[in-house]
Design a protein around this motif. Structure first.
Motif, PDB file in Angstrom:
ATOM      1  N   SER A 169      -4.164  -4.550   4.090  1.00 45.34           N
ATOM      2  CA  SER A 169      -4.422  -3.114   4.071  1.00 45.34           C
ATOM      3  C   SER A 169      -4.042  -2.527   2.730  1.00 45.34           C
ATOM      4  O   SER A 169      -3.336  -3.160   1.912  1.00 45.34           O
ATOM      5  N   LEU A 170      -4.508  -1.304   2.498  1.00 45.49           N
ATOM      6  CA  LEU A 170      -4.189  -0.616   1.241  1.00 45.49           C
ATOM      7  C   LEU A 170      -2.683  -0.406   1.113  1.00 45.49           C
ATOM      8  O   LEU A 170      -2.113  -0.579   0.030  1.00 45.49           O
ATOM      9  N   ARG A 171      -2.022  -0.073   2.237  1.00 40.91           N
ATOM     10  CA  ARG A 171      -0.550   0.150   2.193  1.00 40.91           C
ATOM     11  C   ARG A 171       0.176  -1.127   1.794  1.00 40.91           C
ATOM     12  O   ARG A 171       1.095  -1.113   0.958  1.00 40.91           O
ATOM     13  N   ASP A 172      -0.217  -2.264   2.432  1.00 51.43           N
ATOM     14  CA  ASP A 172       0.445  -3.544   2.116  1.00 51.43           C
ATOM     15  C   ASP A 172       0.245  -3.919   0.658  1.00 51.43           C
ATOM     16  O   ASP A 172       1.157  -4.442  -0.003  1.00 51.43           O
ATOM     17  N   GLU A 173      -0.994  -3.652   0.162  1.00 55.16           N
ATOM     18  CA  GLU A 173      -1.268  -3.990  -1.237  1.00 55.16           C
ATOM     19  C   GLU A 173      -0.399  -3.160  -2.165  1.00 55.16           C
ATOM     20  O   GLU A 173       0.153  -3.667  -3.163  1.00 55.16           O
ATOM     21  N   LEU A 174      -0.227  -1.869  -1.861  1.00 59.88           N
ATOM     22  CA  LEU A 174       0.615  -1.014  -2.703  1.00 59.88           C
ATOM     23  C   LEU A 174       2.079  -1.427  -2.633  1.00 59.88           C
ATOM     24  O   LEU A 174       2.800  -1.403  -3.632  1.00 59.88           O
ATOM     25  N   LEU A 175       2.550  -1.831  -1.451  1.00 60.72           N
ATOM     26  CA  LEU A 175       3.936  -2.294  -1.319  1.00 60.72           C
ATOM     27  C   LEU A 175       4.173  -3.549  -2.158  1.00 60.72           C
ATOM     28  O   LEU A 175       5.214  -3.702  -2.808  1.00 60.72           O
ATOM     29  N   ILE A 210       0.690   6.785  -1.932  1.00 61.01           N
ATOM     30  CA  ILE A 210       0.162   6.021  -0.797  1.00 61.01           C
ATOM     31  C   ILE A 210      -0.463   6.947   0.233  1.00 61.01           C
ATOM     32  O   ILE A 210      -1.559   6.708   0.751  1.00 61.01           O
ATOM     33  N   ASP A 211       0.228   8.050   0.547  1.00 60.91           N
ATOM     34  CA  ASP A 211      -0.295   9.010   1.537  1.00 60.91           C
ATOM     35  C   ASP A 211      -1.616   9.611   1.085  1.00 60.91           C
ATOM     36  O   ASP A 211      -2.547   9.790   1.879  1.00 60.91           O
TER      37      ASP A 211
END
Length: 337
Positions: free
Chosen positions: A2-8, A50-51
């Motif tokens: 997901s986009l969130r996991d990639e950013l983390l 992220i949001d």
């Protein structure tokens, strides 16, 4: 991922890269605005970004879902009995063209649905596709696929006309009628009409040559608009203005009936009329010759004119023309009274 996991994952790599701290300017003082060096701190630091990205993804997914919903809902079938036709909006087809359309739709699905506007009374007004509807009726179909368009009432006719204007098979006379309706409705000049339609001004000017044909000639063309183009109409209109209106009507009649080509029709209308003989004395027979042969003989007495032809076929053709002439004379007499 997901986009969130990639950013983390990216934030963790950034934290690892920042693991060696720079010397502080003063002992015990922390540089102002320094980035957090722990994973939770980095995540908190990037959370607003992220949001924002998550919101953009949600908006894009919602827009795609709405688009898929609209595409799934159209076209839809509407009973033919619920469709209304507005006069003057239909593109006129020749019997051959309509038969071809009907036979095509007999064996093949309708690729281009009929465009309609929803009315307040639950019915639908046809914007484009009148002939497709007629073909479905002729085939005994009960319903036809349609797409509902939301177009303001004042520009519906213009939209339908411009849609037909792009059809290569639309006769020049039908194009003229469409431009004339638009001119009468809006008061636009020929230049403005050309700009709105995206065609050369010279084309619109040539189309308006139909305006200068005798009224009877235009009536004949309405029955077979595909029989004459704007160039021929312009030549015939010029001859009509020069005093050959009657011959122009004859030429158009022969043209739409298929007896003359457009070039021959112009030649027919442009020929010089035969010099009429002097008015004979009352009661004295007058012979009309075609070369050395007698064509007919006529004699007048008081209110009576008698004509005797040598050939019945000539009599039939002359009778039709004389009847037309007499009707014109009668109408002119009524106008003048």
């Amino acid at each position: 991922m997901s986009l969130r996991d990639e950013l983390l994952k990216k934030s963790q790599r950034a934290v690892e890269h920042m693991g060696v701290a720079k010397p502080a300017a003063a002992k015990g003082a922390e540089p102002q605005g320094a980035r957090p060096v722990t994973t939770p701190g980095a995540v908190a630091f990037l959370q607003p970004t992220i949001d924002s990205l998550n919101e953009r993804v949600k908006d894009a997914e919602a827009a795609n879902a709405e688009l898929r919903r609209k595409l799934a809902s159209q076209p839809t079938e509407v009973p033919l009995e619920q469709l209304d036709e507005k006069p003057g909006r239909k593109r006129k087809l020749t019997p051959e063209q309509f038969e071809e359309l009907k036979e095509n739709l007999r064996s093949n699905p309708l690729v281009h649905p009929v465009a309609v506007k929803a009315l307040d009374n639950g019915r639908f007004e046809i914007v484009s596709g009148h002939n497709r509807v007629d073909a479905f009726r002729a085939l005994g179909r009960a319903a036809v696929p349609v797409v509902v368009v939301d177009i303001e009432e004042e520009i519906l006719d213009r939209t339908a006309f411009y849609a037909n204007l792009l059809q290569p098979s639309l006769p020049d006379f039908e194009k003229y009628l469409g431009f004339r309706r638009e001119k009468e409705k809006t008061g636009a000049t020929q230049k403005e009409l050309a700009q709105a339609a995206g065609v050369p001004e010279s084309t619109v000017s040539m189309l308006f040559a139909f305006e200068h044909l005798p009224a009877r000639a235009r009536q004949l063309i309405e029955d077979r608009p595909d029989g004459i183009g704007m160039n021929c109409a312009a030549e015939l209109a010029r001859l009509a203005r020069e005093g050959a209106a009657e011959r122009v009507v004859e030429a158009v009649e022969l043209l739409v009936s298929g007896k003359l080509t457009q070039k021959e029709a112009v030649g027919h209308a442009g020929r010089r009329p035969a010099r009429l003989p002097p008015t004979p004395a009352a009661g004295k027979p007058v012979k009309v010759r075609a070369g050395r042969l007698d064509f007919c003989q006529y004699v007048s007495r008081g209110t009576t004119l008698r004509i005797d032809f040598k050939d019945e076929e000539h009599r039939i053709e002359a009778e039709a023309r004389i009847a037309r002439l007499l009707q014109e004379l009668a109408e002119g007499s009524r106008t003048g009274s």
